[in-house]
Design an enzyme around this catalytic site. Structure first.
Site, mmCIF file in Angstrom:
data_model
loop_
_atom_site.group_PDB
_atom_site.id
_atom_site.type_symbol
_atom_site.label_atom_id
_atom_site.label_comp_id
_atom_site.label_asym_id
_atom_site.label_seq_id
_atom_site.Cartn_x
_atom_site.Cartn_y
_atom_site.Cartn_z
ATOM 1 N N GLU A 149 -12.387 -36.616 -20.391
ATOM 2 C CA GLU A 149 -11.660 -37.882 -20.374
ATOM 3 C C GLU A 149 -12.571 -39.097 -20.269
ATOM 4 O O GLU A 149 -12.137 -40.222 -20.509
ATOM 5 C CB GLU A 149 -10.626 -37.902 -19.241
ATOM 6 N N ASN A 188 -12.785 -35.757 -10.482
ATOM 7 C CA ASN A 188 -13.064 -37.102 -10.991
ATOM 8 C C ASN A 188 -14.527 -37.521 -10.800
ATOM 9 O O ASN A 188 -14.829 -38.694 -10.556
ATOM 10 C CB ASN A 188 -12.112 -38.136 -10.375
ATOM 11 N N LYS A 236 -5.820 -33.026 -7.010
ATOM 12 C CA LYS A 236 -7.095 -33.736 -6.941
ATOM 13 C C LYS A 236 -7.917 -33.212 -5.776
ATOM 14 O O LYS A 236 -7.370 -32.877 -4.712
ATOM 15 C CB LYS A 236 -6.837 -35.236 -6.755
ATOM 16 N N HIS A 269 -6.318 -34.937 -22.471
ATOM 17 C CA HIS A 269 -6.107 -35.701 -21.241
ATOM 18 C C HIS A 269 -4.761 -36.428 -21.310
ATOM 19 O O HIS A 269 -4.466 -37.082 -22.306
ATOM 20 C CB HIS A 269 -7.262 -36.695 -21.086
HETATM 21 MG MG MG Z 1 -8.826 -35.983 -14.792
#
Ligand code: MG
Length: 370
Positions: free
Chosen positions: A253, A203, A173, A303
């Site tokens: 997603e 994200n 991430k 996803h």
């Molecule tokens: Mg993701």
């Protein structure tokens, strides 16, 4: 195979460790919000969507299933997946209420439950019903080692452990500060060497100038894709970023409809396509996206493989799918769990979609559906 009952359910399942964080949320449990559909031949089909396990909002989904969708399903033939998908998509009770969000998540659970029933009735795993196995094995990439909440030294340790366990791909991430995330990216790349694919996931936290600055620094580290670099619906921004960097872009997603994906396809704003059967209106809609992606010759990376169970079947059966995400929070809640051995998802063998919960999960994690 007449539908006799439609019963929503909610499970709240703990994540790895006590909690995890990406750039936007910290969570301790994953919500498995779903439906059990019973038929006159004694079969039960299960489908579900995924949430951050906030009970009042989960109950909005189960209420939508129970009060808006269920009346349209009773007495129908559960084999008629496409016809029932259209019936629910045009549900007069939900006109103007929303073509995305709760209406879609509840539709997702039902559509998957119908596919589960159809495969169980045929006595075959879903991948077989979808046309059969088009690849020998499905490569898994590990996201569970890469949360933003993991300290730098533990991140490197986890990445090395994943590679030692057989994973040939990992994802970490990003979305904190450009400097910190570049430092972490470089450390992980050095630790795993050049032969393991390394993707990153923002994200949707950053804006375009931040992404441009990050990508300039990240390009030397052979990034497999940059997932959700920008706000989820920003087609123009993703197109601009895709033109400006050599790092491929990925997203999907947070998209609820094939129309939303089509905008990204038309504008050359996406390289990797990441639909989710629990977020879109089920497998029926995801198959349309996979077909469109394939027509553009774009690879699909669904996803969260084990968090839908269905994506494992899809990945074995659809030629566009290249790789599948591994986050093992809920897999053990199912009687035929998604399993990764030596970095590859095993081919499911049981009839159905793999979405049937175990009695133990049912007893341990169930919350009131209303
Ligand atoms: Mg993701």
């Amino acid at each position: 195979m007449k539908i006799m009952s439609v019963e929503p359910f909610i499970l709240h399942v703990p994540v790895t460790g006590s909690q995890i964080a990406d750039s936007t949320h910290t969570i301790s449990h994953w919500g498995v919000v779903g439906v059990k559909i019973g038929t006159d031949n004694g079969l039960e089909g299960y489908g579900f969507t995924g949430t951050h396990s906030h009970l009042p909002s989960d109950q909005l989904i189960t209420r939508c299933i129970e009060t808006c969708h269920a009346p349209l399903l009773m007495g129908e033939d559960a084999h008629d997946v496409n016809r029932l998908w259209l019936k629910l998509a045009r549900n007069p009770a939900l006109q103007w209420v929303g073509r995305a969000g709760i209406t879609t998540l509840s539709h997702a659970a039902i559509d998957v439950a119908l596919w589960d029933l159809k495969a169980k009735a045929a006595g075959m795993p879903l991948w077989k019903l979808l046309g059969g196995q088009v690849r020998d094995k499905v490569r898994a990439y590990n996201t569970d080692i890469g949360w933003l909440s993991i300290a730098d030294d533990k991140l490197v340790e986890g990445a090395k452990r994943a590679v030692a366990d057989g994973f040939t791909g990992i994802k970490i991430k990003v979305g904190s500060t450009v400097e910190r995330d570049l430092r972490r990216l470089e450390a992980v790349r050095k630790a795993i060497g050049p032969d393991v694919t390394l993707a990153i996931d923002g994200n949707g936290k950053w804006d375009l100038p931040t992404c441009l600055r990050f990508c300039r620094g990240a390009e030397p580290f052979d990034v497999y894709w940059f997932e959700e670099p920008l706000w989820y619906d920003d087609v123009k921004g993703h197109a601009e970023l895709a033109r400006a960097t050599r790092i491929p872009t990925a997203l999907g997603e947070q998209l609820y409809t094939q129309d939303a994906f089509s905008e990204f396809f038309h504008q050359n704003a996406i390289h990797w396509v990441q639909p989710d059967v629990t977020r879109m209106a089920g497998l029926t809609e995801v198959l349309r996206v996979c077909e469109t992606a394939h027509s553009y010759r774009l690879p699909v990376a669904p996803h969260a493989g084990d968090m839908s169970q269905v994506h494992v079947h899809l990945s074995y059966a659809h030629p566009a799918v290249q790789v599948l995400e591994y986050i093992p929070w809920i897999k053990d809640c199912f009687t035929d769990p998604a399993q990764v051995v030596d970095g590859y998802f095993k081919l499911p063998q049981e009839p159905g979609a793999g979405t049937t919960p175990t009695k133990a999960a049912w007893d341990k994690f169930q919350k009131p559906a209303r």
